[in-house]
Write an enzyme that holds these catalytic residues in place. Structure first.
Site, PDB file in Angstrom:
ATOM      1  N   TYR A 229       1.864   1.031  -9.853  1.00  0.00           N
ATOM      2  CA  TYR A 229       2.040  -0.389 -10.270  1.00  0.00           C
ATOM      3  C   TYR A 229       0.809   0.044 -11.638  1.00  0.00           C
ATOM      4  O   TYR A 229       0.561  -0.838 -12.320  1.00  0.00           O
ATOM      5  CB  TYR A 229       0.662  -0.765  -8.637  1.00  0.00           C
ATOM      6  CG  TYR A 229       0.159  -1.879  -9.650  1.00  0.00           C
ATOM      7  CD1 TYR A 229       0.243  -3.256  -9.895  1.00  0.00           C
ATOM      8  CD2 TYR A 229      -1.411  -1.767  -9.194  1.00  0.00           C
ATOM      9  CE1 TYR A 229      -0.500  -4.250 -10.313  1.00  0.00           C
ATOM     10  CE2 TYR A 229      -2.754  -2.858  -9.673  1.00  0.00           C
ATOM     11  CZ  TYR A 229      -1.694  -4.095 -10.153  1.00  0.00           C
ATOM     12  OH  TYR A 229      -2.713  -5.039 -10.929  1.00  0.00           O
TER      13      TYR A 229
ATOM     14  N   ASN B 254     -11.656  -6.271  -7.947  1.00  0.00           N
ATOM     15  CA  ASN B 254     -11.254  -6.943  -6.709  1.00  0.00           C
ATOM     16  C   ASN B 254     -10.968  -8.513  -7.201  1.00  0.00           C
ATOM     17  O   ASN B 254     -13.018  -8.783  -6.580  1.00  0.00           O
ATOM     18  CB  ASN B 254     -12.075  -5.748  -5.791  1.00  0.00           C
ATOM     19  CG  ASN B 254     -11.016  -4.895  -5.040  1.00  0.00           C
ATOM     20  OD1 ASN B 254     -11.620  -3.675  -6.405  1.00  0.00           O
ATOM     21  ND2 ASN B 254     -10.686  -4.925  -4.508  1.00  0.00           N
TER      22      ASN B 254
ATOM     23  N   HIS C  32      -5.325  -7.539   1.081  1.00  0.00           N
ATOM     24  CA  HIS C  32      -6.404  -7.857   1.214  1.00  0.00           C
ATOM     25  C   HIS C  32      -7.884  -7.502   1.590  1.00  0.00           C
ATOM     26  O   HIS C  32      -7.335  -8.982   3.397  1.00  0.00           O
ATOM     27  CB  HIS C  32      -6.801  -8.732  -0.031  1.00  0.00           C
ATOM     28  CG  HIS C  32      -5.923  -8.508  -1.668  1.00  0.00           C
ATOM     29  ND1 HIS C  32      -4.885  -9.228  -1.552  1.00  0.00           N
ATOM     30  CD2 HIS C  32      -6.041  -7.420  -2.280  1.00  0.00           C
ATOM     31  CE1 HIS C  32      -4.317  -8.806  -3.322  1.00  0.00           C
ATOM     32  NE2 HIS C  32      -4.520  -7.311  -3.087  1.00  0.00           N
TER      33      HIS C  32
END
Ligand code: UDP
Length: 328
Positions: A141, A170, A187
């Protein structure tokens, strides 16, 4: 400005679209809906359902709407999945991105804001992380995002493209209309709130033996609206230059346990917790220095308080108990 938002039906993209419209820009959302939600796109935005690999539609969309800038957010973004399926990440994050750059070149669109990530840094050598720190991704990623960033530099050099690459930490929180709805959800904040709401039995803490203040991982949570505002501000530099900016709130960040405690206070509900093994690839601490975007663009997070962030996510979840389900 007339702005194309790729991935504008996703969590962050839908909020960026809202903010663009609020500021008087025109927004055209380009999204395949393979993960995004049609219902997340506000009515005032135009919508094109298509894939970035479909070069003809991409080019036609850029031309038809006389697009002046692109905010490129369409991507896959799960670290664990990227380790298992690197081909998917290189195709969707890199090859599709290059396809977008080709279409932009062919239609003379030279302004781009790109969703990058703290995962470009890998295991950081110091905190807070600055843009000049070494990049050494530890998963496909982060590698795919960094590879695209590097391509941008050479495209600028050869083709006059200007870009702002925003390395998110975040993202969390919601607006009244747009919130986080992933399937599966990975998440922390939505998972904790699902456990509070009783739609999930418990939260598993991924490791409590990290070298941090309470043994759990520390992250830098930023409200999705503050993140979106940075995209709008970044559009302003693109006539003249390119830049890479970190985006977080800085400070001491919040540990996983601190997030759970704040969610207990916000919701007033019990949140069952279990402790599990570490999740592969999780650095102990990730905190941004966002000094560069503050000093160069005057960006300031308005909703730094974790409880404010969680409260907004909780309000959205209560108003959308099944996410966007049934509202495609
Ligand atoms: N986390 C956790 N339990 C969960 C989900 C996440 O303990 O069910 C931890 C995760 O290990 C990380 C932090 O919460 O330290 C934030 O994870 P998230 O997936 O929200 O974002 P990331 O930091 O991976 O971008």
């Amino acid at each position: 400005m007339r702005v194309l938002v790729t991935g504008g039906a996703g969590y962050i993209g839908s909020v960026v679209t809202e903010e663009l419209i609020k500021d008087g820009h025109e927004a055209v959302v380009y999204d395949s809906l393979y993960k995004g939600h049609r219902a997340a796109v506000i009515e005032e935005a135009k919508f094109v359902e298509a894939d970035l690999m479909d070069g003809a539609t991409l080019k036609a969309t850029l031309e038809e709407h006389a697009i002046e800038a692109v905010i490129h957010m369409a991507a896959d973004s799960l670290v664990g999945e990227s380790v298992e399926q690197p081909a998917k990440y290189y195709r969707n994050n890199m090859v599709a991105g290059l396809n977008l750059l080709d279409a932009m070149r062919e239609t003379s669109v030279t302004r781009l804001v790109f969703s990058s990530t703290a995962a470009t840094y890998g295991e950081p050598l110091k905190q807070p992380i600055e843009e000049t720190d070494a990049t050494a991704p530890t998963n496909p990623y982060g590698e795919s995002k960094l590879a695209f960033e590097r391509a941008l530099k050479w495209y600028e050099n050869a083709y006059g493209l200007h870009y702002a690459s925003l390395r998110y930490f975040n993202a969390a929180g919601a607006t009244e209309h747009c919130g986080e709805s992933h399937d599966p959800e990975t998440h922390l904040i939505p998972i904790v709130l699902e456990a509070a709401a009783g739609t999930r039995s418990s939260v598993t803490i991924y490791g409590d033996d990290y070298p941090t203040r309470d043994g759990t991982c520390v992250r830098d949570y930023i409200h999705v609206v503050d993140l979106a505002r940075a995209h709008i501000l970044s559009l302003n530099i693109l006539d003249e230059r390119s830049a890479i900016y970190n985006l977080g709130c800085g400070g001491d960040g919040y540990s996983v346990r601190e997030v759970i405690e704040a969610a207990r206070e916000v919701t007033g509900l019990n949140i069952p917790v279990e402790t599990g093994a570490r999740r592969p690839g999780d650095p102990a601490v990730l905190i941004a220095s966002s000094d560069k975007i503050k000093s160069e663009l005057g960006w300031q997070p308005a909703m730094q308080d974790l409880k404010v962030i969680i409260q907004s996510a909780w309000a959205w979840m209560q108003a959308h108990p099944k996410g966007y389900e049934g509202k495609r």
